[in-house]
Design a protein around this motif. Structure first.
Motif, mmCIF file in Angstrom:
data_model
loop_
_atom_site.group_PDB
_atom_site.id
_atom_site.type_symbol
_atom_site.label_atom_id
_atom_site.label_comp_id
_atom_site.label_asym_id
_atom_site.label_seq_id
_atom_site.Cartn_x
_atom_site.Cartn_y
_atom_site.Cartn_z
ATOM 1 N N LEU A 49 42.527 -49.234 34.744
ATOM 2 C CA LEU A 49 42.670 -48.063 35.408
ATOM 3 C C LEU A 49 43.372 -47.213 34.974
ATOM 4 O O LEU A 49 43.144 -45.753 34.459
ATOM 5 N N VAL A 50 44.797 -47.402 34.422
ATOM 6 C CA VAL A 50 45.677 -46.366 33.781
ATOM 7 C C VAL A 50 45.131 -46.006 32.564
ATOM 8 O O VAL A 50 45.268 -44.599 32.367
ATOM 9 N N VAL A 51 44.780 -46.922 31.841
ATOM 10 C CA VAL A 51 44.172 -46.531 30.467
ATOM 11 C C VAL A 51 43.011 -45.359 30.746
ATOM 12 O O VAL A 51 42.943 -44.505 30.222
ATOM 13 N N VAL A 52 42.321 -45.686 31.667
ATOM 14 C CA VAL A 52 41.025 -44.772 31.873
ATOM 15 C C VAL A 52 41.668 -43.349 32.342
ATOM 16 O O VAL A 52 41.119 -42.364 32.033
ATOM 17 N N ALA A 53 42.735 -43.535 33.136
ATOM 18 C CA ALA A 53 43.352 -42.352 33.751
ATOM 19 C C ALA A 53 43.885 -41.397 32.530
ATOM 20 O O ALA A 53 43.665 -40.330 32.485
ATOM 21 N N VAL A 54 44.647 -42.085 31.460
ATOM 22 C CA VAL A 54 45.110 -41.349 30.398
ATOM 23 C C VAL A 54 44.152 -40.757 29.560
ATOM 24 O O VAL A 54 44.164 -39.656 29.271
ATOM 25 N N VAL A 55 43.120 -41.728 29.360
ATOM 26 C CA VAL A 55 41.881 -40.754 28.655
ATOM 27 C C VAL A 55 41.261 -39.665 29.243
ATOM 28 O O VAL A 55 41.024 -38.677 28.612
ATOM 29 N N VAL A 56 41.133 -39.761 30.598
ATOM 30 C CA VAL A 56 40.338 -38.461 31.229
ATOM 31 C C VAL A 56 41.656 -37.313 31.053
ATOM 32 O O VAL A 56 40.977 -36.260 30.960
#
Lengths: 182, 208
Positions: free
Chosen positions: B40-47
């Motif tokens: 989730l943190v990775v997705v957040a960073v990507v967004v």
């Protein structure tokens, strides 16, 4: 579905948007803002009937999703449809249908009681029946907590029921758009 | 008409509206399957990085999240007591990511492109859906909003003169009746100009 139906559906979708612009009234003792927008749901069902009412809600929500900031408080875009309170917004479609259905069924003998009943059942019960479980599931909070938290808005909704009932009955006398159904 | 669109030249702006919506739907579905905070943190960073790519100022990005902050805070507090701190962070972060991703689509796509994409998407179902009628309804609504807005303001002015501006019923009633009258006129005007909605499907079946 003739031209008139399409125009009325578009008009009520636009009316929803305009009702969202009216500044919310905050009743001090309740502490939650009341917006006129959810009254538009009752009006759409009660004036246009089940099918056209629900279609106008869908149309309105499509425009919100397309990026117009039409929800009360200037919210809009696709984000609102995945948020924790999205269930209430989806509920509007069913709500307009239910209000319209009850009003159509009782059209010949529509009075204060049946019109208000339609608004309460469709505009409040249905909306919360969809909104509260959505809030509870997506936010992983227990159902009762979500339910109690949402109840703060019900007094405001009852005010809207009173106004919507009056408008629906007056429109029936002066500009009826629904024909009687068995 | 004010829309949420933020004009800029960027890779994300240039992706077709329909594709962006599809990607968002996939992201939304996938995010609710993910159960590990790291992902989730990775997705957040990507967004968040995508906001940078789309050249959206931080203030505007934050503005998208602001209306939801209050609700997110309540959910966060409730979660801490029910499931603990880590689950609370997880649920709130998932919401924030979804809202930010959806807002990104809205901020980088012109409304007209979005409506075109909707119409194009609908035309797949052209056999079952009256696409022309839906298009008409969409454009009518966009046109009606400012018109009804002006009407609402006129009614309010008129009732203020009568000292009735705090009477909700006195405001709503004339507005609704005027709206309905306008509807009848517009429908007649459309029919007079040859928008024959009734015959449309019949005409199609006759020619085919």
């Amino acid at each position: 579905m003739n031209t008139k139906d399409i125009v009325y559906i578009a008009l009520f979708a636009a009316l929803m948007a305009v009702l969202g612009v009216f500044p919310p009234i905050t009743i001090p003792s309740l502490g939650v803002p009341i917006t006129a927008q959810s009254m538009g749901v009752m009006l759409a069902g009660g004036i246009l009937g089940a099918k056209r009412g629900a279609l106008s809600m869908i149309l309105f929500l499509v425009l919100v999703a397309a990026g117009l900031p039409l929800l009360a408080g200037g919210r809009g875009g696709m984000g609102v449809f995945s948020g924790a309170s999205a269930g209430f917004i989806y509920g509007w479609i069913v709500a307009a249908y239910v209000v319209g259905m009850i009003v159509e069924r009782s059209w010949g003998k529509l009075n204060m009681v049946t019109a208000a009943g339609a608004c309460i059942l469709g505009g409040i019960v249905v909306v919360y029946a969809m909104g509260v479980p959505w809030l509870s599931v997506t936010a992983s909070i227990p159902f009762m907590k979500a339910f109690m938290g949402s109840m703060a808005y019900v007094p405001g909704d009852l005010v809207k029921v009173v106004v919507a009932t009056g408008v629906i009955l007056t429109v029936k006398r002066s500009y009826p758009l629904i024909s009687a159904k068995a | 008409m004010i829309s949420l669109y933020h004009p800029a030249q960027s890779l994300i702006h240039s992706i077709a509206a329909g594709h962006k919506v599809l990607m968002l739907l996939i992201l939304g579905t996938v995010l609710f399957q993910v159960d590990r905070l790291e992902i989730l943190v990775v997705v957040a960073v990507v967004v968040v990085a995508c906001y940078g790519v789309a050249k959206i100022p931080f203030r505007l990005a934050f503005k998208q999240l602001k209306p939801a902050l209050f609700l997110l805070a309540i959910i966060f507090l409730a979660q801490i007591f029910i499931l603990g701190l880590e689950a609370a962070i997880f649920v709130v972060l998932r919401f924030a990511v979804l809202i930010l991703a959806a807002s990104l689509v809205t901020l980088t796509t012109m409304m007209s492109h979005m409506i075109e994409a909707i119409e194009k998407g609908l035309s797949i179902f052209g056999h079952w859906l009256p696409v022309a009628k839906i298009s008409l309804a969409l454009s009518l609504t966009v046109r009606f909003i400012p018109v009804i807005g002006v009407m609402a303001e006129e009614v309010r002015e008129a009732q203020r003169v009568r000292g009735m501006e705090r009477n909700v019923f006195a405001l709503a009633m004339p507005l609704i009746i005027r709206t309905l009258k306008m509807g009848t006129e517009v429908a007649e005007a459309l029919d007079a100009r040859g928008f024959d909605s009734d015959d449309e499907t019949d005409a199609k079946s006759r020619t085919s």
